[in-house]
Design an enzyme around this catalytic site. Structure first.
Site, PDB file in Angstrom:
ATOM      1  N   GLY A   1       9.222   0.366   2.688  1.00 58.26           N
ATOM      2  CA  GLY A   1      10.193  -0.024   1.661  1.00 58.26           C
ATOM      3  C   GLY A   1      10.459  -1.509   1.531  1.00 58.26           C
ATOM      4  O   GLY A   1      11.505  -1.898   0.993  1.00 58.26           O
ATOM      5  N   GLY A   2       9.534  -2.350   1.975  1.00 57.07           N
ATOM      6  CA  GLY A   2       9.798  -3.796   2.019  1.00 57.07           C
ATOM      7  C   GLY A   2      10.185  -4.419   0.681  1.00 57.07           C
ATOM      8  O   GLY A   2      11.145  -5.186   0.611  1.00 57.07           O
ATOM      9  N   GLY A   3       9.463  -4.085  -0.385  1.00 56.31           N
ATOM     10  CA  GLY A   3       9.777  -4.678  -1.687  1.00 56.31           C
ATOM     11  C   GLY A   3      11.157  -4.269  -2.173  1.00 56.31           C
ATOM     12  O   GLY A   3      11.936  -5.099  -2.664  1.00 56.31           O
TER      13      GLY A   3
ATOM     14  N   ALA B   1       3.353  -0.452   3.200  1.00 53.09           N
ATOM     15  CA  ALA B   1       3.270   0.259   4.481  1.00 53.09           C
ATOM     16  C   ALA B   1       4.058   1.560   4.501  1.00 53.09           C
ATOM     17  O   ALA B   1       4.061   2.265   5.506  1.00 53.09           O
ATOM     18  CB  ALA B   1       3.786  -0.659   5.589  1.00 53.09           C
ATOM     19  N   GLY B   2       4.809   1.851   3.427  1.00 51.43           N
ATOM     20  CA  GLY B   2       5.691   3.024   3.441  1.00 51.43           C
ATOM     21  C   GLY B   2       7.027   2.724   4.095  1.00 51.43           C
ATOM     22  O   GLY B   2       7.789   3.624   4.427  1.00 51.43           O
TER      23      GLY B   2
ATOM     24  N   PRO C   1       5.980  -5.010   7.186  1.00 54.03           N
ATOM     25  CA  PRO C   1       4.609  -4.970   6.665  1.00 54.03           C
ATOM     26  C   PRO C   1       4.585  -4.516   5.204  1.00 54.03           C
ATOM     27  O   PRO C   1       5.411  -3.704   4.787  1.00 54.03           O
ATOM     28  CB  PRO C   1       3.913  -3.949   7.567  1.00 54.03           C
ATOM     29  CG  PRO C   1       4.744  -3.870   8.789  1.00 54.03           C
ATOM     30  CD  PRO C   1       6.159  -4.155   8.374  1.00 54.03           C
ATOM     31  N   VAL C   2       3.617  -5.063   4.461  1.00 53.24           N
ATOM     32  CA  VAL C   2       3.543  -4.836   3.015  1.00 53.24           C
ATOM     33  C   VAL C   2       2.734  -3.571   2.708  1.00 53.24           C
ATOM     34  O   VAL C   2       1.730  -3.290   3.369  1.00 53.24           O
ATOM     35  CB  VAL C   2       2.890  -6.070   2.334  1.00 53.24           C
ATOM     36  CG1 VAL C   2       2.761  -5.863   0.834  1.00 53.24           C
ATOM     37  CG2 VAL C   2       3.709  -7.310   2.632  1.00 53.24           C
TER      38      VAL C   2
ATOM     39  N   LYS D   1      12.874   0.772   6.204  1.00 52.55           N
ATOM     40  CA  LYS D   1      13.322   2.165   6.389  1.00 52.55           C
ATOM     41  C   LYS D   1      12.171   3.023   6.890  1.00 52.55           C
ATOM     42  O   LYS D   1      10.992   2.670   6.704  1.00 52.55           O
ATOM     43  CB  LYS D   1      13.870   2.761   5.084  1.00 52.55           C
ATOM     44  CG  LYS D   1      12.892   2.804   3.898  1.00 52.55           C
ATOM     45  CD  LYS D   1      11.978   3.996   3.825  1.00 52.55           C
ATOM     46  CE  LYS D   1      10.995   3.908   2.659  1.00 52.55           C
ATOM     47  NZ  LYS D   1       9.865   4.810   2.710  1.00 52.55           N
TER      48      LYS D   1
ATOM     49  N   ASP E   1      14.177   3.522  -4.533  1.00 51.04           N
ATOM     50  CA  ASP E   1      14.674   3.278  -3.167  1.00 51.04           C
ATOM     51  C   ASP E   1      15.688   2.136  -3.082  1.00 51.04           C
ATOM     52  O   ASP E   1      16.313   1.945  -2.038  1.00 51.04           O
ATOM     53  CB  ASP E   1      13.512   2.920  -2.226  1.00 51.04           C
ATOM     54  CG  ASP E   1      12.642   4.134  -1.905  1.00 51.04           C
ATOM     55  OD1 ASP E   1      13.022   5.259  -2.279  1.00 51.04           O
ATOM     56  OD2 ASP E   1      11.589   3.928  -1.273  1.00 51.04           O
TER      57      ASP E   1
HETATM   58  P1  ATP Z   1       7.062   1.802  -1.984  1.00 56.98           P
HETATM   59  O1  ATP Z   1       8.480   1.342  -2.060  1.00 56.98           O
HETATM   60  O2  ATP Z   1       6.322   1.783  -3.315  1.00 56.98           O
HETATM   61  O3  ATP Z   1       6.839   3.032  -1.162  1.00 56.98           O
HETATM   62  P2  ATP Z   1       6.000   0.308   0.226  1.00 56.98           P
HETATM   63  O4  ATP Z   1       7.211   0.275   1.032  1.00 56.98           O
HETATM   64  O5  ATP Z   1       4.884   1.185   0.722  1.00 56.98           O
HETATM   65  O6  ATP Z   1       6.295   0.639  -1.271  1.00 56.98           O
HETATM   66  P3  ATP Z   1       6.014  -2.542  -0.335  1.00 56.98           P
HETATM   67  O7  ATP Z   1       5.942  -3.367   0.907  1.00 56.98           O
HETATM   68  O8  ATP Z   1       7.282  -2.467  -1.067  1.00 56.98           O
HETATM   69  O9  ATP Z   1       5.394  -1.125   0.019  1.00 56.98           O
HETATM   70  O10 ATP Z   1       4.830  -3.090  -1.305  1.00 56.98           O
HETATM   71  C1  ATP Z   1       4.340  -2.383  -2.417  1.00 56.98           C
HETATM   72  C2  ATP Z   1       3.692  -3.378  -3.401  1.00 56.98           C
HETATM   73  O11 ATP Z   1       4.703  -4.135  -4.020  1.00 56.98           O
HETATM   74  C3  ATP Z   1       2.749  -4.364  -2.739  1.00 56.98           C
HETATM   75  O12 ATP Z   1       1.457  -4.120  -3.215  1.00 56.98           O
HETATM   76  C4  ATP Z   1       3.224  -5.749  -3.151  1.00 56.98           C
HETATM   77  O13 ATP Z   1       2.221  -6.539  -3.713  1.00 56.98           O
HETATM   78  C5  ATP Z   1       4.312  -5.505  -4.189  1.00 56.98           C
HETATM   79  N1  ATP Z   1       5.547  -6.325  -3.969  1.00 56.98           N
HETATM   80  C6  ATP Z   1       6.319  -6.843  -4.926  1.00 56.98           C
HETATM   81  N2  ATP Z   1       7.377  -7.495  -4.399  1.00 56.98           N
HETATM   82  C7  ATP Z   1       7.281  -7.376  -3.073  1.00 56.98           C
HETATM   83  C8  ATP Z   1       8.092  -7.838  -1.990  1.00 56.98           C
HETATM   84  N3  ATP Z   1       9.206  -8.565  -2.175  1.00 56.98           N
HETATM   85  N4  ATP Z   1       7.709  -7.497  -0.740  1.00 56.98           N
HETATM   86  C9  ATP Z   1       6.590  -6.735  -0.555  1.00 56.98           C
HETATM   87  N5  ATP Z   1       5.795  -6.309  -1.528  1.00 56.98           N
HETATM   88  C10 ATP Z   1       6.123  -6.609  -2.797  1.00 56.98           C
END
Ligand code: ATP
Length: 288
Positions: free
Chosen positions: A100-102, A97-98, A94-95, A10, A136
């Site tokens: 929403g991958g997790g 990254a803002g 990308p992890v 997202k 999210d």
């Molecule tokens: P947020 O939803 O907190 O804004 P984001 O989108 O910036 O997060 P994500 O890619 O969700 O970032 O990763 C945030 C942290 O969650 C990472 O440090 C990672 O180690 C952890 N994590 C746990 N499960 C996952 C997953 N399935 N994919 C990516 N990161 C994960």
């Protein structure tokens, strides 16, 4: 039995922080849009119980701290299922990254396990489980443009938006969402962006595409401000950071422009992950 699912990333077209609540959470108003970058998940169920997980990205934990693993735990407990599941994640989002991958992966697991259990839970029940995992996650259960309010979990679907072409640039930094919110000083008190006027002119993006969390992340990483300026100098009609960063995006009128700029950005910002993509207005769960 196996199931494959793709889940989108997202962006936050805008993100306003309204106020900090007594419990420490921040109230937001954000237009969240699914985009055409997807993680791919493969779930295999087996008799005998237990959860296991593998991921092609070593930056992502492959134990019970993975949000996808936790989603499986929460779902299997909720339905009292004794099956085991192996989850295989191919990361394209990308992890940290803002983007929403997790949360996207967690929602993908909830949707896939529900399908493997003959859709025994209705959407409100899945949303309830999703909220336990992260604010999210409910957005990624629907995968549709939505105005998010509350702490991000109250969703109002927004139809009829253009599939904006985008260029995304993410420098090789991981930004902690928790650190950004803890460092945030200013909050607005009330929402300034009015959805109704935006909907009558969804290409009038001036003063709409903005992110209050930039006050924290851009102050720490001025490079991100340079990237926004570069996108605007090179034809973007608006640019901002997504979520807590560090990804910045530019919105373009034409996909051909975005694709040209993707090639330029790869040369200009050599260390960075760069992608041209689109908003997915009517994204739906893709299973195979
Ligand atoms: P947020 O939803 O907190 O804004 P984001 O989108 O910036 O997060 P994500 O890619 O969700 O970032 O990763 C945030 C942290 O969650 C990472 O440090 C990672 O180690 C952890 N994590 C746990 N499960 C996952 C997953 N399935 N994919 C990516 N990161 C994960």
């Amino acid at each position: 039995m196996g199931l494959k699912v793709s889940v989108p990333a997202k962006i936050n077209l805008w993100l306003e922080v309204i106020r900090k609540r007594d419990d420490g959470y921040h109230e937001l108003s954000s237009l969240m849009l699914p985009i055409g970058i997807h993680d791919h998940l493969e779930l295999k169920s087996h008799k005998g119980g237990g959860i296991s997980l593998e991921c092609d990205d070593l930056a992502v934990p492959s134990d019970a701290s993975n949000l996808a693993w936790r989603a499986a735990e929460v779902f299997l407990n909720a339905v009292g299922s004794g099956i085991g599941v192996h989850i295989r994640i191919t990361k394209k989002i990308p992890v940290a990254a803002g983007l929403g991958g997790g949360s996207a992966d967690a929602a993908g697991v909830l949707l896939a396990l529900n399908k493997l259990h003959r859709s025994c839970l209705a959407m409100p029940q899945l949303e309830f489980l999703g909220q336990k995992l992260g604010a999210d996650v409910p957005f990624f259960l629907h995968q549709r443009p939505a105005l998010a309010t509350g702490i991000g979990e109250q969703l109002y679907p927004v139809d009829g938006l253009p599939d904006y072409p985008l260029v995304l640039i993410k420098p090789p930094l991981a930004v902690s969402t928790r650190w950004v919110y803890e460092s945030l000083k200013l909050t607005r008190g009330e929402s300034r962006i009015k959805l109704n006027s935006f909907m009558s002119g969804p290409w009038q993006l001036h003063g709409v595409v903005e992110n209050d969390l930039e006050t924290v992340t851009l102050a720490e990483y001025p490079l991100l401000d340079q990237m926004k300026a570069w996108l605007l100098q090179n034809g973007a009609i608006a640019a901002a950071m997504s979520g807590s960063g560090p990804t910045v995006f530019g919105v373009f009128r034409e996909m051909s422009q975005a694709e040209r700029l993707e090639a330029l950005a790869k040369r200009r910002w050599g260390e960075c992950w760069v992608a041209a993509t689109r908003v997915c207005g009517n994204a739906a769960l893709k299973t195979a």
